[in-house]
Design a protein around this motif. Structure first.
Motif, mmCIF file in Angstrom:
data_model
loop_
_atom_site.group_PDB
_atom_site.id
_atom_site.type_symbol
_atom_site.label_atom_id
_atom_site.label_comp_id
_atom_site.label_asym_id
_atom_site.label_seq_id
_atom_site.Cartn_x
_atom_site.Cartn_y
_atom_site.Cartn_z
ATOM 1 N N CYS A 84 -3.587 -8.196 3.732
ATOM 2 C CA CYS A 84 -2.805 -9.395 3.422
ATOM 3 C C CYS A 84 -3.082 -10.503 4.428
ATOM 4 O O CYS A 84 -3.276 -10.233 5.616
ATOM 5 C CB CYS A 84 -1.314 -9.091 3.511
ATOM 6 S SG CYS A 84 -0.751 -7.764 2.451
ATOM 7 N N ASP A 85 -3.046 -11.737 3.936
ATOM 8 C CA ASP A 85 -3.119 -12.859 4.871
ATOM 9 C C ASP A 85 -2.019 -13.883 4.605
ATOM 10 O O ASP A 85 -2.016 -14.946 5.189
ATOM 11 C CB ASP A 85 -4.501 -13.513 4.847
ATOM 12 C CG ASP A 85 -4.818 -14.228 3.554
ATOM 13 O OD1 ASP A 85 -4.134 -13.982 2.537
ATOM 14 O OD2 ASP A 85 -5.762 -15.032 3.550
ATOM 15 N N GLU A 86 -1.081 -13.536 3.728
ATOM 16 C CA GLU A 86 0.022 -14.428 3.398
ATOM 17 C C GLU A 86 1.299 -13.623 3.192
ATOM 18 O O GLU A 86 1.242 -12.454 2.790
ATOM 19 C CB GLU A 86 -0.247 -15.182 2.096
ATOM 20 C CG GLU A 86 -1.450 -16.070 2.107
ATOM 21 C CD GLU A 86 -1.622 -16.769 0.763
ATOM 22 O OE1 GLU A 86 -0.631 -17.347 0.256
ATOM 23 O OE2 GLU A 86 -2.730 -16.724 0.237
ATOM 24 N N LEU A 87 2.430 -14.272 3.407
ATOM 25 C CA LEU A 87 3.723 -13.635 3.185
ATOM 26 C C LEU A 87 3.855 -13.180 1.733
ATOM 27 O O LEU A 87 4.339 -12.078 1.473
ATOM 28 C CB LEU A 87 4.862 -14.594 3.551
ATOM 29 C CG LEU A 87 6.273 -14.077 3.299
ATOM 30 C CD1 LEU A 87 6.543 -12.804 4.090
ATOM 31 C CD2 LEU A 87 7.303 -15.152 3.637
ATOM 32 N N GLN B 286 5.354 -0.853 -3.546
ATOM 33 C CA GLN B 286 5.204 0.234 -2.564
ATOM 34 C C GLN B 286 3.771 0.482 -2.128
ATOM 35 O O GLN B 286 3.342 1.608 -1.914
ATOM 36 C CB GLN B 286 5.830 1.542 -3.071
ATOM 37 C CG GLN B 286 7.343 1.566 -3.070
ATOM 38 C CD GLN B 286 7.924 0.841 -4.268
ATOM 39 O OE1 GLN B 286 7.517 1.087 -5.398
ATOM 40 N NE2 GLN B 286 8.879 -0.045 -4.028
ATOM 41 N N VAL B 287 2.987 -0.596 -2.000
ATOM 42 C CA VAL B 287 1.635 -0.524 -1.452
ATOM 43 C C VAL B 287 1.722 -0.871 0.029
ATOM 44 O O VAL B 287 2.507 -1.733 0.428
ATOM 45 C CB VAL B 287 0.696 -1.516 -2.199
ATOM 46 C CG1 VAL B 287 -0.603 -1.732 -1.450
ATOM 47 C CG2 VAL B 287 0.410 -1.016 -3.601
ATOM 48 N N LYS B 288 0.932 -0.179 0.856
ATOM 49 C CA LYS B 288 0.962 -0.413 2.304
ATOM 50 C C LYS B 288 0.200 -1.692 2.658
ATOM 51 O O LYS B 288 -1.010 -1.753 2.490
ATOM 52 C CB LYS B 288 0.340 0.770 3.044
ATOM 53 C CG LYS B 288 1.109 2.062 2.872
ATOM 54 C CD LYS B 288 0.424 3.190 3.593
ATOM 55 C CE LYS B 288 -0.362 3.997 2.610
ATOM 56 N NZ LYS B 288 -0.925 5.224 3.146
ATOM 57 N N PRO B 289 0.909 -2.714 3.156
ATOM 58 C CA PRO B 289 0.220 -3.950 3.535
ATOM 59 C C PRO B 289 -0.228 -3.938 4.998
ATOM 60 O O PRO B 289 0.497 -3.501 5.877
ATOM 61 C CB PRO B 289 1.277 -5.032 3.308
ATOM 62 C CG PRO B 289 2.578 -4.331 3.486
ATOM 63 C CD PRO B 289 2.358 -2.888 3.124
ATOM 64 N N ILE B 290 -1.442 -4.417 5.225
ATOM 65 C CA ILE B 290 -1.928 -4.676 6.584
ATOM 66 C C ILE B 290 -2.144 -6.182 6.664
ATOM 67 O O ILE B 290 -2.962 -6.738 5.929
ATOM 68 C CB ILE B 290 -3.254 -3.960 6.893
ATOM 69 C CG1 ILE B 290 -3.121 -2.451 6.744
ATOM 70 C CG2 ILE B 290 -3.728 -4.319 8.314
ATOM 71 C CD1 ILE B 290 -4.440 -1.704 6.905
ATOM 72 N N TRP B 291 -1.409 -6.840 7.524
ATOM 73 C CA TRP B 291 -1.561 -8.279 7.695
ATOM 74 C C TRP B 291 -2.682 -8.537 8.701
ATOM 75 O O TRP B 291 -2.755 -7.884 9.747
ATOM 76 C CB TRP B 291 -0.263 -8.909 8.189
ATOM 77 C CG TRP B 291 -0.425 -10.359 8.490
ATOM 78 C CD1 TRP B 291 -0.491 -11.382 7.594
ATOM 79 C CD2 TRP B 291 -0.582 -10.938 9.777
ATOM 80 N NE1 TRP B 291 -0.681 -12.574 8.250
ATOM 81 C CE2 TRP B 291 -0.744 -12.327 9.600
ATOM 82 C CE3 TRP B 291 -0.621 -10.423 11.080
ATOM 83 C CZ2 TRP B 291 -0.921 -13.200 10.654
ATOM 84 C CZ3 TRP B 291 -0.795 -11.295 12.119
ATOM 85 C CH2 TRP B 291 -0.950 -12.670 11.909
ATOM 86 N N VAL B 292 -3.583 -9.472 8.369
ATOM 87 C CA VAL B 292 -4.672 -9.837 9.273
ATOM 88 C C VAL B 292 -4.444 -11.250 9.805
ATOM 89 O O VAL B 292 -4.117 -12.162 9.053
ATOM 90 C CB VAL B 292 -6.058 -9.707 8.602
ATOM 91 C CG1 VAL B 292 -6.373 -8.246 8.296
ATOM 92 C CG2 VAL B 292 -6.169 -10.544 7.341
ATOM 93 N N GLY C 55 8.291 -10.782 6.133
ATOM 94 C CA GLY C 55 7.749 -9.690 5.338
ATOM 95 C C GLY C 55 7.671 -8.413 6.145
ATOM 96 O O GLY C 55 7.558 -8.424 7.363
ATOM 97 N N ASP C 56 7.771 -7.301 5.468
ATOM 98 C CA ASP C 56 7.709 -6.002 6.123
ATOM 99 C C ASP C 56 6.297 -5.457 5.950
ATOM 100 O O ASP C 56 5.950 -4.906 4.915
ATOM 101 C CB ASP C 56 8.729 -5.072 5.466
ATOM 102 C CG ASP C 56 8.788 -3.711 6.125
ATOM 103 O OD1 ASP C 56 8.375 -3.587 7.301
ATOM 104 O OD2 ASP C 56 9.232 -2.769 5.463
ATOM 105 N N PHE C 57 5.446 -5.672 6.975
ATOM 106 C CA PHE C 57 4.081 -5.176 6.846
ATOM 107 C C PHE C 57 3.907 -3.894 7.632
ATOM 108 O O PHE C 57 4.559 -3.643 8.636
ATOM 109 C CB PHE C 57 3.032 -6.233 7.209
ATOM 110 C CG PHE C 57 3.240 -6.971 8.500
ATOM 111 C CD1 PHE C 57 2.717 -6.504 9.684
ATOM 112 C CD2 PHE C 57 3.952 -8.168 8.512
ATOM 113 C CE1 PHE C 57 2.889 -7.194 10.869
ATOM 114 C CE2 PHE C 57 4.132 -8.866 9.694
ATOM 115 C CZ PHE C 57 3.602 -8.374 10.868
ATOM 116 N N PHE C 58 3.019 -3.085 7.138
ATOM 117 C CA PHE C 58 2.783 -1.739 7.643
ATOM 118 C C PHE C 58 2.122 -1.781 9.017
ATOM 119 O O PHE C 58 2.522 -1.099 9.932
ATOM 120 C CB PHE C 58 1.895 -1.030 6.620
ATOM 121 C CG PHE C 58 1.873 0.463 6.744
ATOM 122 C CD1 PHE C 58 3.013 1.199 6.517
ATOM 123 C CD2 PHE C 58 0.708 1.121 7.053
ATOM 124 C CE1 PHE C 58 2.992 2.579 6.607
ATOM 125 C CE2 PHE C 58 0.672 2.494 7.140
ATOM 126 C CZ PHE C 58 1.820 3.225 6.912
#
Length: 152
Positions: free
Chosen positions: A96-99, A109-115, A128-131
């Motif tokens: 992910c790169d956006e909220l 219920q997909v695991k997000p990784i924010w970059v 946002g609740d990122f993994f």
């Protein structure tokens, strides 16, 4: 506002051909592919834009591309991807790169990784609740590799 949106889209489309892959991502994509994982793109961009980006950057490891052309329907697109591929959310990691990406991941219920090298700064995604978060392509790969080993 419609005039500004039209102007933005015009500028965006004229520059999209010059957008380059983040430095170091080409080798990371190869490593991820080497783990036996499939790489897909789920985007609100148009299919033509994404295909041009893939072609311009010579990215060989993309298994699927799902596009909607709609800014706020990514969770529906993710649901379609999961259904088509017969997957459940916990089997997928989404970069992910956006909220709005993070919020869409949370809905399905997909695991997000924010970059941190993406569109929005960390302050913008705090709601946002990122993994996980990654600040370099190497950190991203380490997270994906760890998750793959924990949940093959």
């Amino acid at each position: 506002i419609p005039f500004l949106v039209k102007e933005f889209l015009s500028l965006y489309k004229s520059q999209i051909g010059s957008v380059a892959l983040v430095a170091g991502m080409e080798s990371i994509l190869k490593k991820i592919n080497g783990l036996g994982l499939k790489i897909a793109i789920i985007s609100s961009n148009s299919l033509i834009t994404i295909k041009n980006f893939i072609e311009n950057n010579k990215i060989p490891h993309i298994a699927d591309v799902y596009c909607s052309g709609r800014i706020f329907s990514k969770d529906r697109l993710m649901k379609k991807f999961l259904k088509d591929k017969k997957l459940v959310g916990h089997e997928v990691i989404y970069v992910c790169d956006e909220l709005r990406d993070i919020l869409a991941c949370n809905k399905v219920q997909v695991k997000p990784i924010w970059v941190s090298w993406g569109f929005e700064m960390k302050e913008a995604v705090k709601g946002g609740d990122f993994f996980y978060s990654a600040h370099t392509p190497e950190e991203l790969y380490a997270i994906i590799k760890t998750e793959h080993l924990l949940y093959p």
